[in-house]
Design a protein around this motif. Structure first.
Motif, PDB file in Angstrom:
ATOM      1  N   GLY A  91       0.499  -1.239   0.130  1.00 31.18           N
ATOM      2  CA  GLY A  91      -0.006   0.119  -0.362  1.00 31.18           C
ATOM      3  C   GLY A  91       0.964   1.396  -0.455  1.00 31.18           C
ATOM      4  N   VAL A  92       1.383   2.202   1.347  1.00 28.24           N
ATOM      5  CA  VAL A  92       1.528   3.068   1.198  1.00 28.24           C
ATOM      6  C   VAL A  92       3.294   2.853   0.546  1.00 28.24           C
ATOM      7  N   ALA A  93       3.428   2.213   0.671  1.00 25.52           N
ATOM      8  CA  ALA A  93       4.737   2.181  -0.207  1.00 25.52           C
ATOM      9  C   ALA A  93       4.728   3.045  -1.687  1.00 25.52           C
ATOM     10  N   GLN A  94       4.175   2.087  -2.204  1.00 22.91           N
ATOM     11  CA  GLN A  94       3.537   1.615  -3.693  1.00 22.91           C
ATOM     12  C   GLN A  94       3.393   3.491  -3.829  1.00 22.91           C
ATOM     13  N   HIS A  95       2.331   3.925  -2.791  1.00 22.05           N
ATOM     14  CA  HIS A  95       1.499   5.405  -3.072  1.00 22.05           C
ATOM     15  C   HIS A  95       2.972   6.190  -3.188  1.00 22.05           C
ATOM     16  N   THR A  96       3.360   6.046  -2.358  1.00 22.12           N
ATOM     17  CA  THR A  96       4.806   7.131  -2.479  1.00 22.12           C
ATOM     18  C   THR A  96       5.154   7.134  -3.294  1.00 22.12           C
ATOM     19  N   LEU A  97       5.496   5.792  -3.868  1.00 20.06           N
ATOM     20  CA  LEU A  97       6.912   6.224  -5.088  1.00 20.06           C
ATOM     21  C   LEU A  97       6.124   6.516  -6.268  1.00 20.06           C
ATOM     22  N   ILE A  98       5.281   5.890  -6.173  1.00 18.94           N
ATOM     23  CA  ILE A  98       4.385   5.762  -8.035  1.00 18.94           C
ATOM     24  C   ILE A  98       2.843   6.387  -7.408  1.00 18.94           C
ATOM     25  N   LYS A  99       2.547   8.031  -7.776  1.00 14.24           N
ATOM     26  CA  LYS A  99       1.418   7.830  -7.622  1.00 14.24           C
ATOM     27  C   LYS A  99      -0.048   8.235  -8.512  1.00 14.24           C
ATOM     28  N   THR A 100      -0.746   7.816  -7.946  1.00 13.01           N
ATOM     29  CA  THR A 100      -2.048   7.642  -8.858  1.00 13.01           C
ATOM     30  C   THR A 100      -2.949   8.629  -8.143  1.00 13.01           C
ATOM     31  N   GLU A 101      -4.524   8.436  -8.965  1.00  8.25           N
ATOM     32  CA  GLU A 101      -5.334   9.528  -8.447  1.00  8.25           C
ATOM     33  C   GLU A 101      -5.953   9.280  -7.607  1.00  8.25           C
ATOM     34  N   ARG A 102      -5.772   8.584  -6.634  1.00  7.67           N
ATOM     35  CA  ARG A 102      -5.999   7.546  -5.193  1.00  7.67           C
ATOM     36  C   ARG A 102      -4.983   7.987  -4.123  1.00  7.67           C
ATOM     37  N   SER A 103      -3.554   8.603  -4.456  1.00  8.12           N
ATOM     38  CA  SER A 103      -2.930   7.961  -3.793  1.00  8.12           C
ATOM     39  C   SER A 103      -2.756   9.033  -2.646  1.00  8.12           C
ATOM     40  N   ALA A 104      -2.994  10.340  -2.807  1.00  4.38           N
ATOM     41  CA  ALA A 104      -3.105  11.296  -1.471  1.00  4.38           C
ATOM     42  C   ALA A 104      -4.278  10.149  -0.290  1.00  4.38           C
ATOM     43  N   GLU A 105      -5.260  10.294  -0.705  1.00  3.62           N
ATOM     44  CA  GLU A 105      -6.228   9.350   0.234  1.00  3.62           C
ATOM     45  C   GLU A 105      -6.065   8.380   1.070  1.00  3.62           C
ATOM     46  N   ALA A 106      -5.030   7.398  -0.019  1.00  5.49           N
ATOM     47  CA  ALA A 106      -4.828   6.371   0.272  1.00  5.49           C
ATOM     48  C   ALA A 106      -3.466   6.354   1.885  1.00  5.49           C
ATOM     49  N   ILE A 107      -2.950   7.483   1.653  1.00  7.35           N
ATOM     50  CA  ILE A 107      -1.295   7.942   2.425  1.00  7.35           C
ATOM     51  C   ILE A 107      -2.063   8.448   3.990  1.00  7.35           C
ATOM     52  N   ALA A 108      -3.354   8.944   3.869  1.00  7.12           N
ATOM     53  CA  ALA A 108      -3.823   9.661   4.168  1.00  7.12           C
ATOM     54  C   ALA A 108      -4.489   8.547   6.090  1.00  7.12           C
ATOM     55  N   SER A 109      -5.436   8.064   4.809  1.00  7.51           N
ATOM     56  CA  SER A 109      -5.830   6.574   5.250  1.00  7.51           C
ATOM     57  C   SER A 109      -5.352   5.334   6.253  1.00  7.51           C
ATOM     58  N   TYR A 110      -3.568   4.870   5.646  1.00 11.04           N
ATOM     59  CA  TYR A 110      -3.150   4.092   6.833  1.00 11.04           C
ATOM     60  C   TYR A 110      -2.576   4.742   7.311  1.00 11.04           C
ATOM     61  N   LYS A 111      -2.665   6.618   7.627  1.00 15.09           N
ATOM     62  CA  LYS A 111      -2.082   7.039   9.038  1.00 15.09           C
ATOM     63  C   LYS A 111      -2.634   6.622   9.640  1.00 15.09           C
ATOM     64  N   ILE A 112      -3.724   7.215   9.533  1.00 19.23           N
ATOM     65  CA  ILE A 112      -5.334   6.556  10.663  1.00 19.23           C
ATOM     66  C   ILE A 112      -5.012   5.625  11.260  1.00 19.23           C
ATOM     67  N   VAL A 113      -4.456   4.526   9.980  1.00 19.98           N
ATOM     68  CA  VAL A 113      -4.466   3.184  10.139  1.00 19.98           C
ATOM     69  C   VAL A 113      -3.112   3.154  11.400  1.00 19.98           C
ATOM     70  N   CYS A 114      -2.215   3.296  11.451  1.00 19.76           N
ATOM     71  CA  CYS A 114      -1.155   3.434  12.485  1.00 19.76           C
ATOM     72  C   CYS A 114      -1.579   4.182  13.267  1.00 19.76           C
ATOM     73  N   GLN A 115      -2.532   5.829  13.823  1.00 25.24           N
ATOM     74  CA  GLN A 115      -3.170   5.760  14.690  1.00 25.24           C
ATOM     75  C   GLN A 115      -3.798   5.358  15.524  1.00 25.24           C
ATOM     76  N   TYR A 116      -4.997   4.681  14.522  1.00 29.93           N
ATOM     77  CA  TYR A 116      -5.926   3.141  15.790  1.00 29.93           C
ATOM     78  C   TYR A 116      -4.710   2.716  15.893  1.00 29.93           C
ATOM     79  N   ALA A 117      -3.914   1.864  15.500  1.00 30.07           N
ATOM     80  CA  ALA A 117      -3.001   0.508  16.434  1.00 30.07           C
ATOM     81  C   ALA A 117      -2.559   0.891  17.379  1.00 30.07           C
ATOM     82  N   LEU A 118      -1.857   2.399  17.927  1.00 25.02           N
ATOM     83  CA  LEU A 118      -1.098   2.630  18.271  1.00 25.02           C
ATOM     84  C   LEU A 118      -1.692   2.733  19.145  1.00 25.02           C
ATOM     85  N   ASN A 119      -3.012   3.743  19.232  1.00 25.74           N
ATOM     86  CA  ASN A 119      -3.838   3.824  21.150  1.00 25.74           C
ATOM     87  C   ASN A 119      -4.803   2.648  21.422  1.00 25.74           C
TER      88      ASN A 119
END
Length: 659
Positions: free
Chosen positions: A323-351
């Motif tokens: 996911g985020v590795a590919q969206h960071t290095l290969i931009k697509t039309e949904r990369s920004a939202e996918a990256i933002a969403s994965y950060k939320i995944v990490c946030q909730y996992a930590l909490n």
């Protein structure tokens, strides 16, 4: 908009000792440097290959190799050089010594994970050369830390969780992932019970190893997984009472095939699933049509559970390598939202881990609030919860509601009314009914800790939001006065979510009172305009509100609750049901139990009698020596009568997964 999505409000400080790695996309570091080590050990009880290799040479280790990727909190070192991503990849090779890879071994690894790298179209250099956050062999930080064991998906490498594991290590966790191997060397991992049992044995081996690590607090253990790895994790938890929590990154426990694999196992026993569980899944169409199924989540009745739906993610996005590795290095039309969403995944996992492994109250409150209340867009994620006990807020249209929850079993929701009293008016019922039910009480809009309305709103929509947030499918509603009116409107609007009604002197929208009663109600409103003291005095002097002289404690309690909750607002903001309730009550076809005090106003008693006559099968009882606030004035009689009704209808929760 996208910039706002990327600016997540995480709760922990940004560590300035190093820049945020590329693949982190701005995730804030915790207070620790991130150390990494690789450990290969052999389970000689399970031969993995023949005595001789393909060239006829003797094999040094025939036992099954366990390729462990270990991230841990480390001490800062300004001179340390971060690892490159390619090192993670090559460590999946079972033939070479770590960091001594031959070129053919590297190519074999890349070929093995070729499907994972398809989006790069053969040019893997940007990925291989990217710097990670981890420092190989960094000095271990002082202290003992909770441990998270991450289960492998079918055929995945230990590198797939790298960003999440780095992030957790920086916040004080030891995270261990491993390479998923087939049953024998050269075989692909089988998606059947042989593969699941192999994974379980691998995980048990890793658990034993983790217990020996000097920086691990083995009394604080969580399991995490993606894809089919979730089945082995769920079964392992049912075997091992040391597990404190389970984190599912769109694991197979949310799919039909995972449900079927669970049922095949002799270890499967839902009664032993008694630890907090968080499941995340994506709503975008998957690459492959794999039917989802949430019976595992829905069947859990003891554990505190959370179900997150990510609107902009697919299954592969829940692990960083796909996911985020590919969206960071290969931009697509949904990369920004996918990256933002994965950060939320990490946030909730930590909490989640902080809440249940570190017992952090702040993180627990974060989990029990809606994403919007936590500053996260509802365009990205929605949340359902099932809590065994506690309190929190649910976001509703234009505000938030405060709730409390306790007990196990069928959901029983208490809805207050009369005199602007908060949910404490249900104290006796909240304690009594949690012996047999999961009891939920909340402050309706404008009462207690819930927000005051500032625009038109619907009590029914608010209650529906509470249902959805808490993951309640169906419930019994218990309402007093205006709270009973809310329950009636909900019953007519969402009959499929109703099990039954217990109503005490309920209001009925559209019901015509006598002129005398209309004047009485108007006197309450006029008193409220003069302030709290006048309002409370008028109610307490009313001959029908709390009239019985033998109830001084009830009068005192009501006075305190009203004084602490006097927050008048414009009642015209409340949206009413159309056609009005009075014209539709005959549509209710669920069990209905009505209570009314014998000292309540005659019009209120007639209104309750009207409901009994209008709703098929409704039953009514009159409670002696009580006025309008029966649950406060005569709690023992109220509880006994209501409990007998509920017991007669045999309301209880049912599990479907074990059938």
């Amino acid at each position: 908009m996208i910039k706002k999505l990327l600016a997540l409000n995480l709760f922990y400080c940004v560590c300035t000792m190093a820049q945020s790695p590329v693949l982190w996309n701005g995730l804030p570091r915790g207070p620790y440097e991130i150390g990494f080590k690789f450990e290969r050990q052999f389970d000689h009880a399970r031969p993995f290959q023949n005595q001789h290799d393909e060239q006829g040479k003797p094999v040094a280790h025939r036992g099954r190799p366990l390729q462990m990727f270990i991230w841990y909190p480390a001490e800062a070192d300004r001179n340390a050089k971060p690892m490159r991503y390619e090192e993670y990849l090559y460590l999946n090779d079972t033939d070479s010594e770590a960091w001594q890879w031959r070129e053919e071994s590297k190519q074999a690894v890349l070929q093995n994970y070729a499907q994972e790298f398809e989006p790069f179209k053969g040019d893997l250099k940007p990925l291989l050369e990217v710097q990670t956050a981890a420092i190989k062999g960094a000095k271990v930080a002082k202290g003992k830390f909770p441990v998270v064991i991450l289960g492998a998906g079918g055929g995945t490498g230990g590198h797939v969780y790298s960003v999440l594991c780095e992030y957790l290590a920086s916040h004080g966790y030891v995270a261990i992932a491993h390479t998923a191997l087939g049953l024998q060397k050269g075989e692909r991992w089988p998606f059947d019970m042989r593969g699941i049992e192999t994974q379980m044995r691998d995980l048990n081996f890793i658990l034993n190893y983790a217990h020996r690590l000097p920086n691990v607090d083995a009394d604080k253990l969580a399991l995490a997984s993606w894809s089919v790895g979730g089945v082995a994790q769920a079964l392992l938890q049912m075997q091992n009472t040391d597990v404190d929590a389970i984190l599912s990154l769109d694991a197979a426990t949310g799919y039909e095939y995972g449900r079927d694999l669970l049922r095949q196992s002799p270890w499967f026993d839902l009664k032993k699933m008694n630890v907090p569980y968080l499941h995340m899944h994506g709503e975008l169409p998957p690459r492959y049509n794999v039917p989802k199924n949430f019976e595992y989540y829905d069947s859990l009745s003891v554990a505190e559970t959370y179900l997150f739906s990510f609107k902009k993610l697919v299954h592969a996005d829940f692990v960083s390598s796909h996911g985020v590795a590919q969206h960071t290095l290969i931009k697509t039309e949904r990369s920004a939202e996918a990256i933002a969403s994965y950060k939320i995944v990490c946030q909730y996992a930590l909490n989640f881990l902080n809440a249940y492994l570190k017992k952090d109250k702040h993180s627990r409150g974060f989990l029990r609030s809606t994403p919007v209340a936590n500053g996260i867009s509802n365009q990205l994620v929605e949340l359902r919860t099932k809590l065994s006990a506690g309190n929190g807020f649910v976001q509703v249209n234009g505000g938030k509601l405060y709730f409390e929850i306790a007990g196990e079993g069928c959901a029983l929701i208490l809805i207050g009314g009369s005199g602007s009293m908060d949910l404490r008016q249900w104290d006796e019922q909240f304690k009594f009914f949690q012996q047999d039910f999961q009891v939920i009480r909340y402050d309706p809009r404008g009462v207690g800790k819930s927000d005051l309305p500032t625009a038109p709103f619907s009590h029914v929509e608010d209650l529906e939001a509470l249902f959805n947030f808490l993951g309640v499918d169906k419930a019994v509603l218990m309402g007093l006065s205006s709270g009973g009116g809310i329950a009636l409107e909900f019953a007519l609007t969402h009959p499929q979510r109703l099990l039954g009604l217990v109503l005490s002197a309920p209001s009925v929208n559209g019901y015509k009172f006598s002129t005398e009663q209309q004047q009485r109600v108007a006197s309450f409103a006029n008193a409220a305009q003069r302030g709290a003291e006048a309002y409370i005095k008028t109610l307490l002097e009313d001959p029908f509100f709390i009239p019985a002289p033998q109830n001084p404690e009830a009068r005192k309690r009501a006075q305190v609750l009203m004084a602490e909750n006097f927050r008048p607002f414009d009642f015209s903001l409340i949206k009413q049901l159309e056609p009005p309730t009075v014209a539709r009550v005959a549509e209710i076809d669920k069990p209905v139990f009505l209570l009314v005090g014998n000292l309540d106003h005659p019009d209120v008693q007639k209104r309750t009698e009207f409901l009994e006559q209008s709703i098929h099968g409704a039953k009514r009882v009159t409670i002696n020596n009580a006025g309008h606030l029966v649950n406060l004035e005569a709690p023992h009689d109220f509880n006994r009568a209501a409990h007998e009704f509920l017991a007669a209808w045999n309301f209880h929760s049912k599990s479907t997964l074990g059938k």
